[in-house]
Design an enzyme around this catalytic site. Sequence first.
Site, PDB file in Angstrom:
ATOM      1  N   ARG A 169      39.668  46.859  46.071  1.00 32.66           N
ATOM      2  CA  ARG A 169      38.450  46.419  45.397  1.00 32.66           C
ATOM      3  C   ARG A 169      37.272  46.423  46.371  1.00 32.66           C
ATOM      4  O   ARG A 169      36.199  46.946  46.074  1.00 32.66           O
ATOM      5  CB  ARG A 169      38.659  45.017  44.816  1.00 32.66           C
ATOM      6  N   ASP A 202      43.807  51.094  43.495  1.00 36.29           N
ATOM      7  CA  ASP A 202      43.506  50.406  42.248  1.00 36.29           C
ATOM      8  C   ASP A 202      42.487  51.233  41.481  1.00 36.29           C
ATOM      9  O   ASP A 202      42.114  52.333  41.916  1.00 36.29           O
ATOM     10  CB  ASP A 202      42.998  48.979  42.503  1.00 36.29           C
ATOM     11  N   HIS A 248      46.158  50.244  36.752  1.00 38.94           N
ATOM     12  CA  HIS A 248      45.343  50.100  37.964  1.00 38.94           C
ATOM     13  C   HIS A 248      45.245  51.435  38.716  1.00 38.94           C
ATOM     14  O   HIS A 248      45.353  51.482  39.949  1.00 38.94           O
ATOM     15  CB  HIS A 248      45.931  49.029  38.883  1.00 38.94           C
ATOM     16  N   GLU A 253      50.123  44.600  34.944  1.00 38.40           N
ATOM     17  CA  GLU A 253      48.951  44.676  34.082  1.00 38.40           C
ATOM     18  C   GLU A 253      48.669  46.099  33.574  1.00 38.40           C
ATOM     19  O   GLU A 253      47.579  46.631  33.753  1.00 38.40           O
ATOM     20  CB  GLU A 253      47.727  44.124  34.828  1.00 38.40           C
ATOM     21  N   TRP A 278      54.154  36.262  40.369  1.00 43.78           N
ATOM     22  CA  TRP A 278      52.742  35.868  40.441  1.00 43.78           C
ATOM     23  C   TRP A 278      52.281  35.056  39.244  1.00 43.78           C
ATOM     24  O   TRP A 278      51.361  34.251  39.363  1.00 43.78           O
ATOM     25  CB  TRP A 278      51.854  37.099  40.622  1.00 43.78           C
ATOM     26  N   ASP A 331      41.632  33.915  45.809  1.00 43.64           N
ATOM     27  CA  ASP A 331      40.334  34.259  45.241  1.00 43.64           C
ATOM     28  C   ASP A 331      39.875  33.201  44.239  1.00 43.64           C
ATOM     29  O   ASP A 331      38.719  33.216  43.806  1.00 43.64           O
ATOM     30  CB  ASP A 331      40.390  35.630  44.556  1.00 43.64           C
ATOM     31  N   TRP A 381      42.778  38.608  46.569  1.00 39.16           N
ATOM     32  CA  TRP A 381      42.155  39.657  45.745  1.00 39.16           C
ATOM     33  C   TRP A 381      40.656  39.647  46.008  1.00 39.16           C
ATOM     34  O   TRP A 381      40.026  38.593  46.003  1.00 39.16           O
ATOM     35  CB  TRP A 381      42.447  39.413  44.275  1.00 39.16           C
ATOM     36  N   THR A 382      40.071  40.824  46.209  1.00 37.89           N
ATOM     37  CA  THR A 382      38.731  40.876  46.811  1.00 37.89           C
ATOM     38  C   THR A 382      37.628  41.354  45.885  1.00 37.89           C
ATOM     39  O   THR A 382      36.587  41.832  46.357  1.00 37.89           O
ATOM     40  CB  THR A 382      38.751  41.765  48.070  1.00 37.89           C
TER      41      THR A 382
END
Length: 542
Positions: free
Chosen positions: A146, A175, A246, A309, A375, A402, A450-451
């Site tokens: 990201r 991603d 992703h 996801e 997660w 995050d 997560w950024t």
Amino acid sequence: MLLPRPRAVTAGVGEFLLDSATAIVAIPELAATARWLQSALGPATGLALPLSVASGAPRRSNSVVLILRPELGAEAYDLDADDRGVTITAGDTAGAFYGCQALLQLLPPTIYRRSRVTGERWACPAVHIEDAPRFRWRGAMLDVARHFMPKHDLLRFVDLLATHRLNTLHLHLSDDQGWRLEIRRYPQLTRVGSWRRESQVGAASLSPGDGRPHGGFYTQDDIREIVAYAAERHITVVPEIDVPGHSQAAIAAYPELGVHGIPVEVWTRWGINHNVLNTEDSTVDFYRNVLDEVMDLFPGQFIGIGGDECPRDQWHADRRTQQLMRERGLKDETELQAWFVSALAEHVCARGRRPFGWDDLLEGDIPAGTAVASWRGMTGAVTAARRGFDVVSCPDDHVYLDYRQSDLEAEPIPVSIQLTLEDAYVFEPVPDGLRPEEAARILGGQANVWTEHMDSPRTVDYYTFPRLCATAEALWTLGDRDIDEFRSRLATHLTRLDNLGVEYRHDDGPHPWQTRPGVPGKPAGREEWAAFIDGLVSHIRS
């Protein structure tokens, strides 16, 4: 005193003072660790600390001595300090390294400065320490897809992990928003996929773009350097190439990988993207070739294949995909995703490695030997352990760094539930209700960084520390936990982070330059967030 807290500490009388005559003595097997210690002690003290390597490593006066005693066990160490010197006795080379890290923490916090500090007494208190970690997987996941983290800053992040006796760096390398690893067989992955024309600013659905291109990638030589640098600090780098969702950056580079086969750009938004990989045999072969280069670069046991996801609506509506499902005898898109991921997991296994992916993998069949990152709470950990899979615990409600750190309006881009230092500190990687043989499947845990909203290394500092300090203790330390006692040690530890130049979040909230005024987040209460996660899972499955 130390962080993470050791298993046993017995205070002695007096101290050991490092001076111009102090030496480092090590057996040959620990020469590299001794050289690292010499490089760590030298800048701030200005001392030469000559190194002597000798079999048997006699306990010399006015020396730091490193020796091995394998019966202590993996990653374990004892440290003895008195007025004559310091002896670090370790079960293996990793244990010796952690003993050296403990020695640094016993010295004044200015030991972490990178140039000579004058007027300081480099004294280590007399003490006996016995220590060993609770878990074998003690890690942090860093999302460099990201927002890219340049190599220099990534190496600094590795050093910070080592300072906290963490031993695993999980790198999220691909991603929708970027592809960060040079794959020589497919140069478009970095030529096209490593940059996007702008980035979403904020977490709201209508958040604007910043109009500023963002990108970067690691060459294969960069990766070799990063992996070797980490290994010298007893950190294993676990790569992750996320499939079949992703994946828009890869599809932008090679449109034939997409369901529709049409050109798209590297995605500039955050959230769940409905552009996913097609499931042609040619796409599976493409990723087998990618993973071959990945496995050549990363020598560790685990190879990440993501699996999280992944919306299935494109597959459901696509005639060609439905034809492939019939040909393969698959009854629905859930089985199709499992087929795709398993094909790659089996390729990893054929190379003598182990697949590693998110708990979404449990929705289908996966090969034996796969490790699962739990997660979405700890449900995945329970399910995986009971099905005979190894588990890395990383529940979002305890170790997703995050997430916002308080209810203060000044928190930068506040996302999701409030996740405090205390929440990270009480993280328990082993869920209740497992039988002993199932609990043994829990390899350990990691914090996930997560950024999306971290566009610089200093912002990563703010979100990560000191919550990662608490996570590190949860993964290392055996026994009861006392948050007040932890906070007392943390107060000293923060002075170490100050000397290291870490721009952590202070207890009273962000400094003015750590805020993001006018940039909306997406805060939620715990019940609201749990309902959102449940809805997300249902949406993706459908």
